[in-house]
Write a protein that holds these residues in place. Structure first.
Motif, PDB file in Angstrom:
ATOM      1  N   ILE A 108       0.815  -1.208   0.000  1.00 37.43           N
ATOM      2  CA  ILE A 108       0.000   0.000   0.000  1.00 37.43           C
ATOM      3  C   ILE A 108       0.856   1.268   0.000  1.00 37.43           C
ATOM      4  O   ILE A 108       0.470   2.285  -0.598  1.00 37.43           O
ATOM      5  N   THR A 109       2.014   1.243   0.633  1.00 38.55           N
ATOM      6  CA  THR A 109       2.871   2.430   0.628  1.00 38.55           C
ATOM      7  C   THR A 109       3.365   2.753  -0.782  1.00 38.55           C
ATOM      8  O   THR A 109       3.514   3.927  -1.143  1.00 38.55           O
ATOM      9  N   ASN A 110       3.608   1.715  -1.600  1.00 40.33           N
ATOM     10  CA  ASN A 110       3.986   1.950  -2.992  1.00 40.33           C
ATOM     11  C   ASN A 110       2.839   2.587  -3.766  1.00 40.33           C
ATOM     12  O   ASN A 110       3.052   3.480  -4.595  1.00 40.33           O
ATOM     13  N   THR A 111       1.625   2.110  -3.514  1.00 40.89           N
ATOM     14  CA  THR A 111       0.469   2.663  -4.223  1.00 40.89           C
ATOM     15  C   THR A 111       0.227   4.109  -3.836  1.00 40.89           C
ATOM     16  O   THR A 111      -0.083   4.953  -4.685  1.00 40.89           O
ATOM     17  N   ILE A 112       0.360   4.424  -2.557  1.00 42.79           N
ATOM     18  CA  ILE A 112       0.196   5.811  -2.116  1.00 42.79           C
ATOM     19  C   ILE A 112       1.229   6.702  -2.797  1.00 42.79           C
ATOM     20  O   ILE A 112       0.915   7.815  -3.255  1.00 42.79           O
ATOM     21  N   GLU A 113       2.454   6.228  -2.895  1.00 41.88           N
ATOM     22  CA  GLU A 113       3.489   7.003  -3.562  1.00 41.88           C
ATOM     23  C   GLU A 113       3.197   7.119  -5.056  1.00 41.88           C
ATOM     24  O   GLU A 113       3.427   8.178  -5.665  1.00 41.88           O
ATOM     25  N   ALA A 114       2.677   6.036  -5.670  1.00 38.64           N
ATOM     26  CA  ALA A 114       2.310   6.103  -7.089  1.00 38.64           C
ATOM     27  C   ALA A 114       1.225   7.144  -7.326  1.00 38.64           C
ATOM     28  O   ALA A 114       1.254   7.887  -8.323  1.00 38.64           O
ATOM     29  N   ILE A 115       0.260   7.231  -6.427  1.00 39.77           N
ATOM     30  CA  ILE A 115      -0.778   8.268  -6.528  1.00 39.77           C
ATOM     31  C   ILE A 115      -0.146   9.653  -6.427  1.00 39.77           C
ATOM     32  O   ILE A 115      -0.490  10.575  -7.183  1.00 39.77           O
ATOM     33  N   ARG A 116       0.798   9.814  -5.505  1.00 40.77           N
ATOM     34  CA  ARG A 116       1.478  11.100  -5.352  1.00 40.77           C
ATOM     35  C   ARG A 116       2.205  11.510  -6.634  1.00 40.77           C
ATOM     36  O   ARG A 116       2.291  12.698  -6.958  1.00 40.77           O
ATOM     37  N   ARG A 117       2.677  10.489  -7.384  1.00 40.09           N
ATOM     38  CA  ARG A 117       3.384  10.765  -8.632  1.00 40.09           C
ATOM     39  C   ARG A 117       2.449  10.917  -9.828  1.00 40.09           C
ATOM     40  O   ARG A 117       2.903  11.049 -10.969  1.00 40.09           O
ATOM     41  N   GLY A 118       1.147  10.858  -9.581  1.00 36.17           N
ATOM     42  CA  GLY A 118       0.186  11.072 -10.658  1.00 36.17           C
ATOM     43  C   GLY A 118      -0.199   9.833 -11.431  1.00 36.17           C
ATOM     44  O   GLY A 118      -0.779   9.933 -12.521  1.00 36.17           O
TER      45      GLY A 118
END
Length: 462
Positions: free
Chosen positions: A229-239
């Motif tokens: 989930i931390t990777n997905t949150i970061e992916a969202i932050r990157r657009g």
């Protein structure tokens, strides 16, 4: 004095705690033997089941299996319990609860109304005194509908997760598997990839690949890369174009800690996905996977049997209104579920308990190559889950996941289940299949290759 007991042929079997009683009453499985909590004999197991049948349901609200002050999952269960929903069954003991669930007067609407009043431990307890046919019958009466770009869980529907995993995350290999699955009517639950390389840059690349396919062909489905989930949150932050946030969850705080998560992190992921507003017909944005044995493998089971631990994971999932939840039932291996018989029982228990608690439950009907199981066992479990109203199953090319190295169900298995049980894909997806001439409008596959995919197939040949 023992708190619980039952006498068989002048021998009294005594059980000192509710936790121990639940463990001893559990149908035999290798994980409980490994943990040292299983009944010592079939007689002791039956005695425990009979003693468990006499336990009043309110006792589960006053006796926590893991101390309230030590475990946030326990606090979630206790603090979130709906006493008004519980009221219609508050006078029942576990055995009476079983009879009430099986009664024809207890219909889909009634089960929906009491779901928030049932704790995971109540669901686990009653499942332990039910036959397979009981688990199927009651689960079939439970209906849990969710939505994102299509509507899942409707009556007479069974969806599939199209699982195009590749051992090197090769884009062409993934695309070929997606094309194969779509042409065989799979993918309405989600097109979901387990990445071989679990870093954010790769996750973002795979998300763009899936989004491009869905956008180009206007497929009414959702995508997911099953990363932490931390990777997905970061992916969202990157657009990145994130539809669903995935995470494996378990039934104790310590087990979830071993996954690198807690409840606040799950809430953060849900909020991040909701902020994107990518759903068209609904806003269920979470995808959770579970599996019996995960807490024990992490040394975080607190002396509970693995099926009760598993049911507690459903309280975690329920708190975040997921689109999809599934038990990866035989994936952990024979140390926890030894053979096809144990896998079948576990799969039906998991589906029953989750549906009873109000979850949109699916199942990865699967086993590892060193388990005493084969595809015939999976056929039997798949069929029973289809009868039980399972929301979705996996669609893996050839039923053999070449990246994760385990056996699951194929696109053809989904076709079999739909055909023999009269089931359909999600309605929006079924309409798309007909519009694309993949099916003939009556859910039968067209003999000719769908025109829209002819060019894509030629590109793959290159």
């Amino acid at each position: 004095m023992p708190r619980f007991s039952h006498t068989i042929d002048s021998h009294t079997y005594a059980f000192a705690s509710l936790k121990g009683l639940l463990a001893k009453a559990t149908p035999l499985r290798s994980g409980d033997v490994l943990a040292g909590v299983a009944a010592a004999s079939a007689r002791e197991r039956v005695a425990a089941q009979l003693a468990l049948a006499d336990v009043p349901l309110p006792l589960f609200l006053s006796e926590a299996l893991v101390p309230y002050e030590d475990d946030e999952v326990t606090r979630l269960i206790m603090d979130g319990h709906d006493r008004s929903a519980f009221a219609p069954i508050a006078h029942l003991c576990v055995g009476d609860f079983r009879d009430w669930l099986l009664d024809d007067a207890t219909d889909t609407q009634t089960l929906s109304q009491v779901a928030a009043g049932i704790t995971p431990e109540m669901a686990a307890a009653v499942s332990k005194i039910m036959r397979l046919q009981d688990l199927v019958l009651v689960a079939r009466k439970c209906r849990v509908v969710t939505a994102f770009r299509n509507t899942l869980g409707l009556e007479s529907c069974m969806s599939t997760r199209l699982q195009p995993n590749h051992p090197t995350d090769d884009a062409t290999g993934i695309a070929a598997s997606i094309l194969d699955g779509l042409l065989l009517g799979s993918g309405d639950a989600v097109i979901g990839i387990n990445p071989a390389t679990d870093n954010v840059a790769q996750v973002v690349s795979l998300l763009h690949l899936l989004d491009a396919v869905i956008d180009q062909y206007q497929i009414p489905t959702q995508s997911c890369v099953l990363t932490h989930i931390t990777n997905t949150i970061e992916a969202i932050r990157r657009g990145a174009p994130v539809d669903l946030v995935f995470q494996s969850v378990a039934g104790t705080q310590a087990a979830n800690r071993s996954f690198g998560i807690d409840l606040s992190l799950l809430a953060e992921g849900q909020a991040a996905a909701l902020s994107l507003g990518r759903g068209t017909v609904g806003n269920n944005v979470m995808y959770f996977e579970t599996g019996q044995g995960s807490a024990l493998s992490a040394g975080a089971h607190h002396g509970m049997d693995q099926q009760t631990c598993e049911a507690r994971a459903y309280a975690v999932a329920r708190a975040y209104q997921p689109l999809l939840v599934n038990s990866v039932v035989g994936f952990i291996g024979p140390e926890y579920l030894y053979d096809g018989k144990q896998i079948m029982r576990a799969g039906l228990e998991d589906h029953f308990c989750a549906k009873l608690l109000g979850l949109p439950m699916g199942c990865d009907v699967c086993y590892t190559n060193h388990a005493e199981a084969d595809q015939d066992d999976m056929d039997a479990l798949l069929t029973m889950l289809g009868v039980a109203g399972c929301n979705f199953i996996m669609g893996v090319p050839g039923a053999d996941d070449i990246m994760l190295g385990y056996q699951s169900t194929s696109f053809h298995d989904a076709l079999y289940a739909r055909r023999v049980l009269g089931l359909r894909p999600a309605p929006e997806f079924a309409a798309w299949l007909a519009r694309m001439r993949i099916t003939d409008g009556q859910d039968r596959l067209s003999e000719a290759l769908a025109p829209a995919f002819q060019a894509a197939l030629l590109r793959l040949d290159d």
